[in-house]
Design an enzyme around this catalytic site. Structure first.
Site, short mmCIF file in Angstrom:
data_model
loop_
_atom_site.label_atom_id
_atom_site.label_comp_id
_atom_site.label_asym_id
_atom_site.label_seq_id
_atom_site.Cartn_x
_atom_site.Cartn_y
_atom_site.Cartn_z
N HIS A 123 10.44 -5.99 4.97
CA HIS A 123 9.49 -6.28 3.89
C HIS A 123 9.05 -7.74 3.89
O HIS A 123 8.61 -8.25 2.86
CB HIS A 123 10.14 -5.97 2.53
N GLU A 129 1.28 6.09 3.38
CA GLU A 129 0.25 5.14 3.80
C GLU A 129 -0.84 5.81 4.63
O GLU A 129 -2.01 5.41 4.57
CB GLU A 129 0.88 3.99 4.57
#
Length: 324
Positions: free
Chosen positions: A129, A60
């Site tokens: 998540h 990321e």
């Protein structure tokens, strides 16, 4: 107008803007031939090719670092972080670089980048998540934050985000991807900082964000059966935040419930409540009620996860509490 899912409305927005502006490109994990983890970028690789729909390594920090540099150099990247929960990996690139470069260069630099990220609970994805982290971004000057609740807003706000010269965090609730609604066929941009009243009423105001807008509307139907008419306000963007529309509604109804899926502690609801208390305290007939998730990680267990997510019944009880 065409009936489309939220997911296809996002796809439409990306396609419109990539056809309109050759500087727009997409990058992220599995956004190419795979079409994105949730399918939002499906078909774009085939139409625009690898040069404009770029699969990245699983890092990321590289995604946001590359997007920030590309934006500073004049391109308009739209990057996807597969789950908002992974945003911590690239906070320096986002908070200290993308959010601050325009200010630190006296306005001479532009950072026209969009960071798309799915968030929210309800699919059994557990604690790493399933979070709703919008309050993190609200706290950082230099970032704009959009939270569309409908397919039309998903398309219109994403178009505005891509055309903006500042970094935009675009948060999509995973459980909204499949909902349907009327969406303009053309590229109609929805300005940031303009809330919408989803339902009019005079007995209380409910301010709700993202998927919780639909939960609030469900609660409003239940309350209407008892002749309690609530007004439901959807901010659509939380930075900029349209407090004028919220204040006007509170002055009309004299009561306020704020509902979001993120944990209640330190959430966007606290900011909205504080501003209403500062600007419209004398119009309130009862204390403001905030509704959010408990201060705990999102459970994996299905029954516990459902208990974790604020429900329409919780909102109904809160409105009744206001009027008692």
């Amino acid at each position: 107008m065409t009936t489309r899912t939220y997911l296809l409305a996002l796809n439409d927005a990306l396609r419109h803007e990539m056809e309109r502006d050759p500087d727009v490109f997409i990058l992220g994990e599995d956004v190419g031939q795979f079409g994105g983890c949730f399918g939002v970028t499906q078909g774009l690789f085939e139409q625009f090719g690898e040069a404009r729909v770029k699969d990245t390594p699983i890092t990321e920090s590289a995604i946001i670092g590359a997007a920030t540099g590309a934006a500073a150099a004049g391109l308009r990247p739209v990057c996807e972080i597969m789950f908002v929960d992974f945003i911590g990996v690239c906070l320096d690139q986002l908070f200290n670089q993308a959010a601050k470069m325009r200010y630190m260069f006296g306005g001479k630099a532009k950072i026209p980048m969009v960071l798309r990220a799915p968030q929210g609970a309800g699919i059994g994805a557990a604690a790493q998540h399933s979070q709703s982290l919008e309050a993190w971004f609200l706290h950082v000057p230099g970032l704009k934050v959009a939270m569309p609740a409908t397919p039309a807003d998903a398309k219109g706000l994403l178009i505005s985000a891509i055309r903006d010269d500042n970094p935009v965090i675009f948060l999509e609730h995973k459980l909204l991807y499949g909902i349907e609604g009327e969406v303009p066929d053309e590229a109609v941009a929805i300005p940031f900082g303009q809330a919408v009243v989803r339902r009019e009423g005079q007995d209380a105001t409910i301010v709700a964000t993202s998927k919780m807008v639909h939960t609030a509307l469900e609660a409003a139907e239940t309350l209407a059966a008892d002749d309690i008419q609530v007004e439901v306000v959807d901010p659509r963007t939380i930075s900029p935040l349209d407090m004028d529309t919220i204040i006007a509604s509170v002055k009309k109804t004299h009561g306020l419930v704020i509902a979001h899926e993120a944990v209640k502690t330190g959430g966007v609801g606290a900011e909205i409540a504080a501003q209403v208390a500062e600007r419209a305290f004398d119009y309130l007939d009862a204390p403001i009620v905030r509704i959010g998730a408990p201060f705990t990680p999102v459970p994996f267990s299905v029954p516990l996860e459902q208990a974790y997510i604020p429900s329409a019944a919780t909102i109904v009880d809160a409105v009744r509490q206001l009027r008692s």
